[in-house]
Scaffold this motif. Structure first.
Motif, PDB file in Angstrom:
ATOM      1  N   VAL A  32      56.063  12.687  48.718  1.00 50.28           N
ATOM      2  CA  VAL A  32      55.576  11.563  49.521  1.00 50.28           C
ATOM      3  C   VAL A  32      56.026  11.754  50.960  1.00 50.28           C
ATOM      4  O   VAL A  32      57.162  12.168  51.221  1.00 50.28           O
ATOM      5  CB  VAL A  32      56.088  10.219  48.962  1.00 50.28           C
ATOM      6  CG1 VAL A  32      55.697   9.070  49.875  1.00 50.28           C
ATOM      7  CG2 VAL A  32      55.553   9.986  47.557  1.00 50.28           C
ATOM      8  N   TYR A  33      55.128  11.443  51.908  1.00 48.38           N
ATOM      9  CA  TYR A  33      55.458  11.460  53.332  1.00 48.38           C
ATOM     10  C   TYR A  33      55.604  10.027  53.849  1.00 48.38           C
ATOM     11  O   TYR A  33      54.821   9.138  53.479  1.00 48.38           O
ATOM     12  CB  TYR A  33      54.372  12.170  54.129  1.00 48.38           C
ATOM     13  CG  TYR A  33      54.402  13.677  53.992  1.00 48.38           C
ATOM     14  CD1 TYR A  33      55.378  14.439  54.626  1.00 48.38           C
ATOM     15  CD2 TYR A  33      53.455  14.344  53.222  1.00 48.38           C
ATOM     16  CE1 TYR A  33      55.408  15.824  54.508  1.00 48.38           C
ATOM     17  CE2 TYR A  33      53.473  15.731  53.090  1.00 48.38           C
ATOM     18  CZ  TYR A  33      54.453  16.462  53.737  1.00 48.38           C
ATOM     19  OH  TYR A  33      54.485  17.828  53.610  1.00 48.38           O
ATOM     20  N   ASP A  34      56.590   9.826  54.704  1.00 53.43           N
ATOM     21  CA  ASP A  34      56.826   8.526  55.354  1.00 53.43           C
ATOM     22  C   ASP A  34      56.948   7.386  54.356  1.00 53.43           C
ATOM     23  O   ASP A  34      56.570   6.244  54.658  1.00 53.43           O
ATOM     24  CB  ASP A  34      55.701   8.213  56.356  1.00 53.43           C
ATOM     25  CG  ASP A  34      55.657   9.222  57.483  1.00 53.43           C
ATOM     26  OD1 ASP A  34      56.729   9.602  57.981  1.00 53.43           O
ATOM     27  OD2 ASP A  34      54.535   9.648  57.851  1.00 53.43           O
ATOM     28  N   ASN A  35      57.452   7.684  53.161  1.00 55.03           N
ATOM     29  CA  ASN A  35      57.635   6.673  52.113  1.00 55.03           C
ATOM     30  C   ASN A  35      56.350   5.944  51.744  1.00 55.03           C
ATOM     31  O   ASN A  35      56.393   4.850  51.171  1.00 55.03           O
ATOM     32  CB  ASN A  35      58.685   5.632  52.547  1.00 55.03           C
ATOM     33  CG  ASN A  35      60.048   6.240  52.735  1.00 55.03           C
ATOM     34  OD1 ASN A  35      60.503   7.029  51.900  1.00 55.03           O
ATOM     35  ND2 ASN A  35      60.711   5.897  53.833  1.00 55.03           N
ATOM     36  N   ALA A  36      55.200   6.542  52.068  1.00 60.25           N
ATOM     37  CA  ALA A  36      53.951   5.825  51.827  1.00 60.25           C
ATOM     38  C   ALA A  36      52.798   6.720  51.379  1.00 60.25           C
ATOM     39  O   ALA A  36      51.985   6.321  50.541  1.00 60.25           O
ATOM     40  CB  ALA A  36      53.535   5.069  53.095  1.00 60.25           C
ATOM     41  N   ILE A  37      52.710   7.939  51.922  1.00 57.75           N
ATOM     42  CA  ILE A  37      51.541   8.791  51.675  1.00 57.75           C
ATOM     43  C   ILE A  37      51.878   9.821  50.602  1.00 57.75           C
ATOM     44  O   ILE A  37      52.740  10.679  50.800  1.00 57.75           O
ATOM     45  CB  ILE A  37      51.102   9.503  52.964  1.00 57.75           C
ATOM     46  CG1 ILE A  37      50.802   8.483  54.055  1.00 57.75           C
ATOM     47  CG2 ILE A  37      49.883  10.378  52.710  1.00 57.75           C
ATOM     48  CD1 ILE A  37      50.601   9.093  55.429  1.00 57.75           C
ATOM     49  N   GLU A  38      51.205   9.706  49.455  1.00 57.18           N
ATOM     50  CA  GLU A  38      51.435  10.648  48.362  1.00 57.18           C
ATOM     51  C   GLU A  38      50.623  11.916  48.610  1.00 57.18           C
ATOM     52  O   GLU A  38      49.397  11.904  48.593  1.00 57.18           O
ATOM     53  CB  GLU A  38      51.029  10.025  47.025  1.00 57.18           C
ATOM     54  CG  GLU A  38      51.387  10.890  45.838  1.00 57.18           C
ATOM     55  CD  GLU A  38      50.950  10.269  44.523  1.00 57.18           C
ATOM     56  OE1 GLU A  38      51.800  10.129  43.624  1.00 57.18           O
ATOM     57  OE2 GLU A  38      49.753   9.923  44.396  1.00 57.18           O
ATOM     58  N   ALA A  39      51.315  13.028  48.854  1.00 58.76           N
ATOM     59  CA  ALA A  39      50.642  14.291  49.144  1.00 58.76           C
ATOM     60  C   ALA A  39      50.477  15.162  47.915  1.00 58.76           C
ATOM     61  O   ALA A  39      49.518  15.939  47.818  1.00 58.76           O
ATOM     62  CB  ALA A  39      51.421  15.062  50.219  1.00 58.76           C
ATOM     63  N   ARG A  41      50.966  15.020  43.493  1.00 59.29           N
ATOM     64  CA  ARG A  41      51.234  14.128  42.365  1.00 59.29           C
ATOM     65  C   ARG A  41      51.301  14.906  41.055  1.00 59.29           C
ATOM     66  O   ARG A  41      50.337  15.546  40.654  1.00 59.29           O
ATOM     67  CB  ARG A  41      50.142  13.058  42.273  1.00 59.29           C
ATOM     68  CG  ARG A  41      50.305  12.131  41.071  1.00 59.29           C
ATOM     69  CD  ARG A  41      49.419  10.912  41.141  1.00 59.29           C
ATOM     70  NE  ARG A  41      48.052  11.204  41.559  1.00 59.29           N
ATOM     71  CZ  ARG A  41      46.995  10.486  41.163  1.00 59.29           C
ATOM     72  NH1 ARG A  41      47.150   9.459  40.361  1.00 59.29           N
ATOM     73  NH2 ARG A  41      45.801  10.800  41.585  1.00 59.29           N
ATOM     74  N   THR A  65      52.564  21.860  51.416  1.00 59.31           N
ATOM     75  CA  THR A  65      53.578  20.857  51.100  1.00 59.31           C
ATOM     76  C   THR A  65      54.477  21.330  49.968  1.00 59.31           C
ATOM     77  O   THR A  65      55.703  21.155  50.013  1.00 59.31           O
ATOM     78  CB  THR A  65      52.897  19.531  50.721  1.00 59.31           C
ATOM     79  OG1 THR A  65      52.230  18.996  51.870  1.00 59.31           O
ATOM     80  CG2 THR A  65      53.918  18.507  50.243  1.00 59.31           C
ATOM     81  N   GLY A  79      59.092  14.129  54.822  1.00 55.33           N
ATOM     82  CA  GLY A  79      58.627  14.203  53.449  1.00 55.33           C
ATOM     83  C   GLY A  79      59.800  14.160  52.489  1.00 55.33           C
ATOM     84  O   GLY A  79      60.935  14.487  52.845  1.00 55.33           O
ATOM     85  N   ASN A 237      43.360  17.462  46.201  1.00 57.81           N
ATOM     86  CA  ASN A 237      43.954  16.155  46.478  1.00 57.81           C
ATOM     87  C   ASN A 237      45.340  16.003  45.852  1.00 57.81           C
ATOM     88  O   ASN A 237      45.677  14.962  45.285  1.00 57.81           O
ATOM     89  CB  ASN A 237      43.032  15.040  45.974  1.00 57.81           C
ATOM     90  CG  ASN A 237      41.676  15.075  46.636  1.00 57.81           C
ATOM     91  OD1 ASN A 237      41.569  15.304  47.835  1.00 57.81           O
ATOM     92  ND2 ASN A 237      40.621  14.862  45.851  1.00 57.81           N
TER      93      ASN A 237
END
Length: 284
Positions: A32-39, A41, A65, A79, A237
């Motif tokens: 996860v980036y910036d505690n919000a964007i899941e790059a 999974r 990543t 990240g 994705n």
């Protein structure tokens, strides 16, 4: 110095080799980036010892990543590894410092080469061997010059004035100075001329064939990567959507139509590829 473990005098045996143990494993990794964007999974990937494994996917699929997580540099881009683990040689290296990871033999050639442009070719190589004794550095430097004769010719040249292909050779040579057990290459063919790409791929194949080096090859150029890889994974994705032996992936209709641009009628137009991308259901 890199020394082949044994001579390759004859053709490979026709007897199938036993499965190799995984040298590198990504186990159910979530990033996860910036505690919000899941790059990324729930990604699980195995790189067996002594093999070339291709990690394929379009731009933004999560390939780089994963390499940043492997190398311990995710924090530089805010990240974090929120779930899962990364194991190298059977040990969890998920939270080790980057220099510790390199000392253990896990070395990455980053996308964009990232050489030191103000230093000479030789100085760049010496920096790559900063974890080893001076005598060993000299031996490995000569090995890099043997693999890439063009670097030997330009050993005193300022690296920033070299061509993109020469800089890519230098980046690989610098990584080899650390004597990696596993070499991870991030988009090594990006922006290079076909003849230079040929040479880069010849060296990658030679590292596995002659030095039993394990290679994780991250590429958008699926066709070239699958030609030399033993196995492959395809990311979309942030998830693995296909995996298997490289020759099987190259024959897969989904891979041929979308990643290789081929169909029974030959090369597809961009409009057809986009239409195919809309209708494919790999993630269902």
């Amino acid at each position: 110095m890199l020394v082949p473990p044994h001579p390759q005098d004859g053709p490979a045996s026709s007897v199938a080799a036993p499965p190799q143990a995984a040298l590198l494993e990504f186990r159910n990794v979530q990033i996860v980036y910036d505690n919000a964007i899941e790059a990324v999974r729930d990604v699980s990937i195995e790189v067996p010892k002594g093999q070339i494994v291709a990690l394929l996917g379009s731009n933004g699929a999560g390939k780089s990543t994963l390499l940043k997580a492997m190398s311990g540099i995710l924090h530089t881009e805010d990240g974090s590894l929120d779930n899962g683990s990364i194991h190298f040689g059977g040990e969890d290296v998920s939270h080790l410092a980057p220099d510790t990871i390199v000392r253990r033999g896990l070395v990455q050639v980053p996308e964009g080469r990232r050489i030191f442009p103000a230093l000479t070719v030789e100085e760049n190589l010496v920096i790559g061997g900063y974890t080893t004794a001076a005598a060993v550095v000299r031996e490995r430097r000569e090995q890099a010059f043997t693999l890439f004769p063009r670097l030997a010719e330009r050993r005193h040249q300022i690296a920033g004035y070299m061509s993109g292909g020469e800089q890519q050779m230098l980046a690989i040579g610098r990584a080899l100075m650390a004597k990696p057990a596993l070499l991870a290459l991030d988009e090594p063919s990006l922006g290079l001329a076909p003849l230079i790409i040929d040479r880069i791929y010849e060296v990658i194949a030679a590292l596995r064939r002659d030095f039993a080096m394990t290679v994780l090859l991250v590429e958008q150029n699926a066709q070239r990567a699958l030609q030399i890889a033993d196995a492959g994974y395809i990311l979309e994705n942030g998830r693995v959507v296909l995996d298997g032996p490289a020759d099987k992936l190259a024959r897969n209709q989904d891979v041929q139509e979308f990643y290789l641009g081929l169909s029974s009628a030959g090369h597809k137009s961009m409009r057809e590829v986009k239409h195919y991308k809309r209708r494919k259901r790999w993630l269902s």
